[in-house]
Design an enzyme around this catalytic site. Structure first.
Site, short mmCIF file in Angstrom:
data_model
loop_
_atom_site.label_atom_id
_atom_site.label_comp_id
_atom_site.label_asym_id
_atom_site.label_seq_id
_atom_site.Cartn_x
_atom_site.Cartn_y
_atom_site.Cartn_z
N GLU A 132 0.85 -1.04 0.01
CA GLU A 132 -0.11 -0.08 0.02
C GLU A 132 0.95 1.32 0.15
OE1 GLU A 132 -3.41 0.61 -0.23
OE2 GLU A 132 -3.42 -1.60 -0.50
N CYS A 168 -11.60 2.44 -15.37
CA CYS A 168 -12.08 3.95 -15.27
C CYS A 168 -10.70 4.69 -15.18
CB CYS A 168 -12.71 3.93 -13.93
SG CYS A 168 -13.66 5.44 -13.79
N CYS A 197 -15.32 2.37 -20.62
CA CYS A 197 -17.10 2.23 -20.03
C CYS A 197 -17.72 1.15 -20.78
CB CYS A 197 -17.82 3.62 -20.46
SG CYS A 197 -17.11 5.01 -19.74
N CYS A 199 -17.27 -1.54 -17.93
CA CYS A 199 -17.25 -1.17 -16.70
C CYS A 199 -18.69 -1.93 -15.82
CB CYS A 199 -17.42 0.34 -16.65
SG CYS A 199 -17.78 0.86 -14.76
N CYS A 217 -23.85 5.30 -13.77
CA CYS A 217 -22.62 6.15 -13.72
C CYS A 217 -23.14 7.62 -14.31
CB CYS A 217 -21.42 5.70 -14.43
SG CYS A 217 -20.30 6.93 -14.41
#
Length: 354
Positions: A40, A195, A202, A205, A211
């Site tokens: 992370e 994205c 799209c 997605c 959206c």
């Protein structure tokens, strides 16, 4: 399961990344919190493909949190060299030491305890708790911000406090109680692979139907870009003093500013200053002008003109110190060096022998 998480997890089952080196579980199906935390921190402002080789090299050298805590800072910075944003590495090192001192050498499974460690903010703490311990905590890294900004049609730059507060509310609303580790990976994957910033995909997605940005043709406008400003340019001369044994004089930078605490090369502001500085540091005869280059930071561009002084001889009065030392070529891989300095030293021409 909510209407956002359900299709996202179904997409993740088919297309998500499930074999990343920090996702490997032990015999009990548990992920190593140390590896999750390290990934992370490395992934902040850095792409997965770039991080993987650094991550694998880092855990090969320091496989446990205690190993990291016991390592000296030069070793940590050397392993980090090339990832940039070296403050992350120092926070990582200090946080590992605090985990040993206060938490028995493990990453705590408590949000407040995690957030109190250096370099661990709300999103990083949430990612550790979700992915290592399976606890329901939302995350809000750059990829997640982009997904939620477009999905909900949130205007304003994501760093603005009111916008960020709204995005945290959406992040919490969408985080499910089940499969939370998969969900956090799924939403990060969606932002990283579908994205994306420019020309989002799209059609692929799983949440495109609802959206706001897709329906309104706003994917190019959202997230709202930050007001642009010209990036200033600075210049410096880097002085490479190399003795007859091939050793190079390095200086440890101070605690403030760019590359703080790293070993780097002496610098000068102009040609006259370069000669004066070199002559203070060693006995030198001539200089070779190497190819200039530009290094780009997040907030300015640095034009670098390197000068090589071969067969430099240190005066007897100048001894190795904690802030200045002559290093042999074989010692350089063990040092924390800025990436452009490491590249410069690796590309030095061979010494000319008489």
């Amino acid at each position: 399961m909510n209407a956002f998480a359900t299709p996202l997890l179904a997409w993740f089952d088919r297309h998500g990344r499930k074999d990343l080196p920090w996702q490997r579980a032990d015999a009990n199906g548990k992920r190593d919190a140390y590896r999750v935390w390290l990934s992370e921190v490395m992934l902040q402002q850095t792409q997965v493909a770039t991080v993987i080789p650094y991550f694998e090299r880092f855990v090969a050298a320091l496989p446990t949190l205690r190993d990291l805590a016991q390592a000296d800072e030069d070793r940590v910075l050397a392993l980090w060299s090339g990832l940039g944003y070296y403050r992350r590495a120092r926070f990582l090192h200090r946080a590992a030491q605090l985990c040993v001192e206060k938490h028995g050498g493990i990453m705590p499974a408590d949000f407040d305890a995690l957030a109190a460690l250096p370099g661990i903010g709300r999103s990083t703490a949430g990612a550790i708790l979700a992915q290592a311990y399976g606890l329901r905590f939302p995350i809000l890294d750059g990829n997640v911000k982009r997904v939620l900004t477009r999905y909900h049609g949130v205007h304003g730059h994501p760093s603005e406090s009111a916008v960020e507060k709204t995005l945290w509310q959406y992040a919490d609303r969408h985080t499910p109680a089940e499969r939370v580790a998969d969900y956090t990976q799924a939403i990060m994957d969606l932002g990283a692979t579908v994205c994306v910033r420019s020309r989002p995909l799209c059609l692929g997605c799983p949440v495109a139907e609802h959206c706001v940005a897709r329906r309104g043709g706003l994917t190019a406008q959202l997230p709202t870009p930050k007001a642009g400003k010209a990036i200033p340019t600075r210049a410096t001369m880097m002085l490479i003093l190399r003795d007859e044994d091939g050793r190079v004089l390095l200086e440890r930078r101070g605690p403030q500013g760019v590359w703080s605490g790293l070993w780097s090369l002496p610098e000068a502001s102009d040609h006259d200053d370069a000669w004066r500085t070199a002559q203070k540091l060693a006995r030198v005869d001539d200089a070779i002008t190497l190819t200039p280059f530009v290094h780009v930071f997040s907030h300015y561009r640095l034009n670098v003109e390197p000068w090589l002084f071969d067969d430099a001889t240190a005066p007897n009065a100048v001894a190795d110190t904690s802030a200045q030392r002559w290093y042999a070529p074989e010692e350089l891989p063990t040092l924390g060096l800025p990436a452009p300095v490491r590249s410069l030293l690796q590309a030095l021409p061979a010494r000319k022998t008489v």
